[in-house]
Enzyme design. Sequence first.
Site, PDB file in Angstrom:
ATOM      1  CG  HIS A  31      -1.873  -1.049   1.380  1.00  0.00           C
ATOM      2  ND1 HIS A  31      -1.811  -2.006   2.363  1.00  0.00           N
ATOM      3  CD2 HIS A  31      -2.979  -1.324   0.645  1.00  0.00           C
ATOM      4  CE1 HIS A  31      -2.833  -2.830   2.248  1.00  0.00           C
ATOM      5  NE2 HIS A  31      -3.558  -2.457   1.211  1.00  0.00           N
ATOM      6  CD  GLN A  55     -13.944  -5.489  -1.594  1.00  0.00           C
ATOM      7  OE1 GLN A  55     -14.160  -4.319  -1.863  1.00  0.00           O
ATOM      8  NE2 GLN A  55     -12.743  -6.036  -1.778  1.00  0.00           N
ATOM      9  N   GLY A 141      -2.824  -2.325  -6.923  1.00  0.00           N
ATOM     10  CA  GLY A 141      -1.672  -3.226  -7.014  1.00  0.00           C
ATOM     11  C   GLY A 141      -1.914  -4.361  -8.003  1.00  0.00           C
ATOM     12  CG  MET A 178       4.513  -7.344   1.286  1.00  0.00           C
ATOM     13  SD  MET A 178       5.067  -5.828   2.018  1.00  0.00           S
ATOM     14  CE  MET A 178       6.803  -6.267   2.233  1.00  0.00           C
ATOM     15  CB  SER A 180      -4.312  -6.912   4.867  1.00  0.00           C
ATOM     16  OG  SER A 180      -3.998  -5.704   4.216  1.00  0.00           O
TER      17      SER A 180
HETATM   18  O1  PAF Z   1      -7.955  -4.052  -3.133  1.00  0.00           O
HETATM   19  C1  PAF Z   1      -8.643  -3.670  -2.154  1.00  0.00           C
HETATM   20  O2  PAF Z   1      -8.126  -3.442  -1.064  1.00  0.00           O
HETATM   21  C2  PAF Z   1     -10.147  -3.503  -2.345  1.00  0.00           C
HETATM   22  O3  PAF Z   1     -10.666  -4.471  -3.187  1.00  0.00           O
HETATM   23  C3  PAF Z   1     -10.540  -2.100  -2.816  1.00  0.00           C
HETATM   24  C4  PAF Z   1      -9.981  -1.796  -4.189  1.00  0.00           C
HETATM   25  C5  PAF Z   1     -10.015  -1.065  -1.816  1.00  0.00           C
HETATM   26  C6  PAF Z   1     -12.059  -1.979  -2.883  1.00  0.00           C
HETATM   27  O4  PAF Z   1     -12.655  -2.216  -1.660  1.00  0.00           O
END
Ligand code: PAF
Length: 275
Positions: A31, A55, A141, A178, A180
Amino acid sequence: MSQIAELKALRGKATGSVGLVPTMGYLHDGHLALVRQARDENEAVVVSIFVNPTQFGAGEDFASYPRDHERDLALLKEERVDIVFVPPVEEMYPAGFCSGVEVGRVTERLEGVSRPGHFRGVATVVAKLFNIVEPTRAYFGQKDAQQAVVIERMVADLNMNLEIVIAPTVREPDGLAMSSRNIHLNSEERRAALVLWRALSLAQQLFSQGERQAESIRHRMSALIQEEPLASIDYVSIAGAASLEELATIEGPALVSLAVRIGSTRLIDNIVLGG
Ligand code: PAF
């Protein structure tokens, strides 16, 4: 900042270019690389932190998705981010919300098969963020390769007025991409998780040696992953990098991607061959 109206008011005052880095927080160096690139390429940088419920499917890890807002905010302060947007769920999805962005074909394979509805949630929240922030550029990414293809498709199809920038995957020194979600791995699983990178490296090696039959590479990758007792394969794919259609023969750029469960943690990774 947590309110859309507040963000829009500030955005209205910005005169130069604005870079947006959408995230779900629990920030890592991947990030931060996006943030630094956005910083270099724009006059102002907005980072959003929102664990987007739409999602995640039923039984997925929405509730256990790692969160640490204080640490995230401290990291973004060090990176001199202008605005951190952290909306609550009710701000993004108020009562009565019932719209969504549906991207076609490219969402129907790979992650779309394993995670039905996932890309509708991603496309919808990303479209909302684009409308709220009105960025000049937005940064994602390559680690989420299919997500990148879906967002580029949505932006082209719906004539959205911004540039999408896809940055390379950032890896740990031993090759693990990497993510989370890596925080969920115990030490034994962390070791086992390296099988993803080993499988991708094998694909790279076979391709460098002249192998162009996709099935032969998929087969060798799967066999290697199956040697790891903690790993269970969701998919191993070699597909056209833009179409995401499975390939028989590698002729142009090919996305080699895989999803593998290590214990209860589902990891994805990819490389592009012949790009
Ligand atoms: O890649 C992510 O972290 C998520 O899918 C995003 C693009 C922030 C949408 O919630």
